[in-house]
Design a protein around this motif. Sequence first.
Motif, mmCIF file in Angstrom:
data_model
loop_
_atom_site.group_PDB
_atom_site.id
_atom_site.type_symbol
_atom_site.label_atom_id
_atom_site.label_comp_id
_atom_site.label_asym_id
_atom_site.label_seq_id
_atom_site.Cartn_x
_atom_site.Cartn_y
_atom_site.Cartn_z
ATOM 1 N N ALA A 146 0.830 -1.215 0.000
ATOM 2 C CA ALA A 146 0.000 0.000 0.000
ATOM 3 C C ALA A 146 0.861 1.260 0.000
ATOM 4 C CB ALA A 146 -0.897 -0.004 1.237
ATOM 5 N N TRP A 147 0.283 2.332 -0.520
ATOM 6 C CA TRP A 147 0.922 3.650 -0.461
ATOM 7 C C TRP A 147 0.397 4.386 0.761
ATOM 8 C CZ3 TRP A 147 4.380 6.413 -3.492
ATOM 9 C CH2 TRP A 147 4.799 5.788 -4.668
ATOM 10 N N LEU A 148 1.308 4.979 1.515
ATOM 11 C CA LEU A 148 0.897 5.885 2.593
ATOM 12 C C LEU A 148 0.984 7.310 2.063
ATOM 13 C CD1 LEU A 148 0.262 6.786 5.507
ATOM 14 C CD2 LEU A 148 2.697 6.564 6.021
ATOM 15 N N LEU A 149 -0.152 8.012 2.103
ATOM 16 C CA LEU A 149 -0.180 9.407 1.683
ATOM 17 C C LEU A 149 -0.327 10.246 2.952
ATOM 18 C CD1 LEU A 149 -2.632 9.028 -1.363
ATOM 19 C CD2 LEU A 149 -0.187 8.553 -1.257
ATOM 20 N N GLN A 150 0.765 10.862 3.365
ATOM 21 C CA GLN A 150 0.805 11.568 4.647
ATOM 22 C C GLN A 150 0.278 12.986 4.489
ATOM 23 O OE1 GLN A 150 1.690 10.240 7.673
ATOM 24 N NE2 GLN A 150 0.969 12.192 8.483
ATOM 25 N N ALA A 151 -0.892 13.244 5.074
ATOM 26 C CA ALA A 151 -1.494 14.578 4.952
ATOM 27 C C ALA A 151 -1.363 15.361 6.247
ATOM 28 C CB ALA A 151 -2.970 14.450 4.593
ATOM 29 N N ALA A 152 -1.383 14.645 7.388
ATOM 30 C CA ALA A 152 -1.314 15.357 8.670
ATOM 31 C C ALA A 152 0.096 15.910 8.879
ATOM 32 C CB ALA A 152 -1.674 14.421 9.812
ATOM 33 N N ASN A 153 0.160 17.007 9.580
ATOM 34 C CA ASN A 153 1.442 17.659 9.859
ATOM 35 C C ASN A 153 2.092 17.120 11.124
ATOM 36 O OD1 ASN A 153 1.703 19.436 7.682
ATOM 37 N ND2 ASN A 153 0.030 20.684 8.509
ATOM 38 N N PRO A 154 3.393 17.296 11.292
ATOM 39 C CA PRO A 154 4.317 18.018 10.413
ATOM 40 C C PRO A 154 4.783 17.157 9.230
ATOM 41 C CG PRO A 154 5.494 17.247 12.361
ATOM 42 C CD PRO A 154 4.063 16.852 12.558
ATOM 43 N N VAL A 155 4.287 17.502 8.027
ATOM 44 C CA VAL A 155 4.578 16.702 6.833
ATOM 45 C C VAL A 155 6.092 16.577 6.582
ATOM 46 C CG1 VAL A 155 4.423 16.762 4.294
ATOM 47 C CG2 VAL A 155 2.356 16.968 5.661
ATOM 48 N N PHE A 156 6.833 17.662 6.809
ATOM 49 C CA PHE A 156 8.283 17.617 6.527
ATOM 50 C C PHE A 156 8.973 16.588 7.435
ATOM 51 C CE2 PHE A 156 12.542 20.032 6.871
ATOM 52 C CZ PHE A 156 13.071 19.346 5.793
ATOM 53 N N GLU A 157 8.771 16.732 8.731
ATOM 54 C CA GLU A 157 9.414 15.807 9.681
ATOM 55 C C GLU A 157 8.920 14.376 9.441
ATOM 56 O OE1 GLU A 157 8.798 18.898 10.372
ATOM 57 O OE2 GLU A 157 10.654 19.598 11.293
#
Length: 485
Positions: A146-157
């Motif tokens: 599966a692909w994880l699509l990270q939307a919640a912050n902190p996106v950079f970290e």
Amino acid sequence: MTAIKLGIIGAGSAAFSLRLVTDLCKTKGLSGSLVSLMDIDKDRLNAVHMLAKKFAEEFGADLRFETTTNIEDAIKDSSFVVNTALVGGHSYFEQVRKISEKYGYYRGIDSQEFNMVSDYYTISNFNQLKFMHDVAKAIERISPKAWLLQAANPVFELTNLITRTVPINMVGICHGHHGVDHIIEKLGLDAEKVEWQVAGVNHGIWLTKFMYEGKDAYPLIDELLEKEVKNFKPTNPFDDQLSPVAKDMYEFYGKMPIGDTVRNGSWKYHYNLETKKKWFGEPWGGVDSELGWKWYQDRQAEIALAMQKVAKYFQENKNAKLLSKDSLNEIISQTKNDVKEEFTKEIYSLLDPQKKSGEQHILLANALLNDEKVDLVLNLPNNGTIPGIPDDVAVEIPVYADKDGIHRYKIDPPFPERIKKMYLYPRIMRMEWALEAFLTGDKKVLEEFLIRDPRTKSYDQVVKVIDEILALPGNEEMRKHYSKK
Ligand code: NAD
């Protein structure tokens, strides 16, 4: 056509979930898909479920929905998992901010140079980092493809943390680059004839290319900025793309800061409310001031309430139509006028069959599975895209996706050295400090973060503020983690 299972974790974030659901409704290639809505708040979950079904019905879309409070259920058999949860909610941020301000850290210890966004915590956000890391590990265990699509912050970290430590398919996704659309619209240009690129790191992206009909169009931005900053009066606290601060950053760094980057300058723009007002305009001083953030929080609460009222109405009136403007206005008649207007606008924009929401998650899924090539701006390891930035640092860059995966565009013209030296490197360093603290559990790293903060006047101040945050109810695991060494 490819039917998928899409898991949304933190699905109670209603406005966001409905954007994804309506994008799915408008994507024929993903017809027949199952959306698994997961949240720990059952009321929010049920409201989103009701509305999602209603939207799908309105579109005549072939979609199925399930709800769950169990993360593993949402992940199992999913091809894509979007994570938009906020552990501890906004109230945790306010508790930390209050303690911090008592010790002299205006807007909280997590408001740092190049990271002033009020819900983008990196130092005191152990529970959020841990949760996101655990979800990534659960994906590796249960649905490794599966692909994880990270939307919640902190996106950079989080993009850095996960891409470095969990071997799954993962990208960080943000919609901040739509700041470019705002500039194009303000200039009255035909968007089809504009060629642009942004690059940098999440919430630190810069307009590296801006061409109109094949010619450099930056002079148009110069003219526009001159006009806009004279007597600048923002229409709302988020209205900063063409503000004095954006102009000042542009003049120093040589390129336009885009989207949330404008909120993320140095202390020059953030020392106190008066300074913020000077740069971001009256009356709020930008969205990250005490006034701007209150405006945003009050509004979010009103929108959540309106969403629940609409859901309840459809629960009780199963045959009613979403499309009827009169009924919608009637249901939310108690809502404040400007919020009502924004809410209705959002709902009708979601119902517009010709228009996608502007979120990139479904576009990416459709490109990967159905080979419908699409240009996106995503967060993924640099791997040479911006020379001088380590390969394993997640950058936010222009890419295209198709059946063969995600492909990086060359940054052309090259990324400016000034921005690298004065903005990206110090921001990257702070990301590294946050991950060093999280991964080692060494409290001294948290302390060192603050020792290097210009607001710190003594070591005692550092120790006290950290100890009081660690003592907050809900931070038991964090406390244990940081007492390892
Ligand atoms: P919110 O509090 O309104 O919604 C978050 C949801 O997460 C809630 O429904 C809550 O019940 C749920 N949640 C909390 N703990 C959970 C858990 N353990 N398991 C499952 N669900 C849980 O917050 P919001 O304002 O919608 O923001 C959510 C996140 O998205 C924040 O990190 C915010 O900064 C981020 N955000 C990202 C973008 C982007 O473009 N990437 C844009 C806006 C907001």
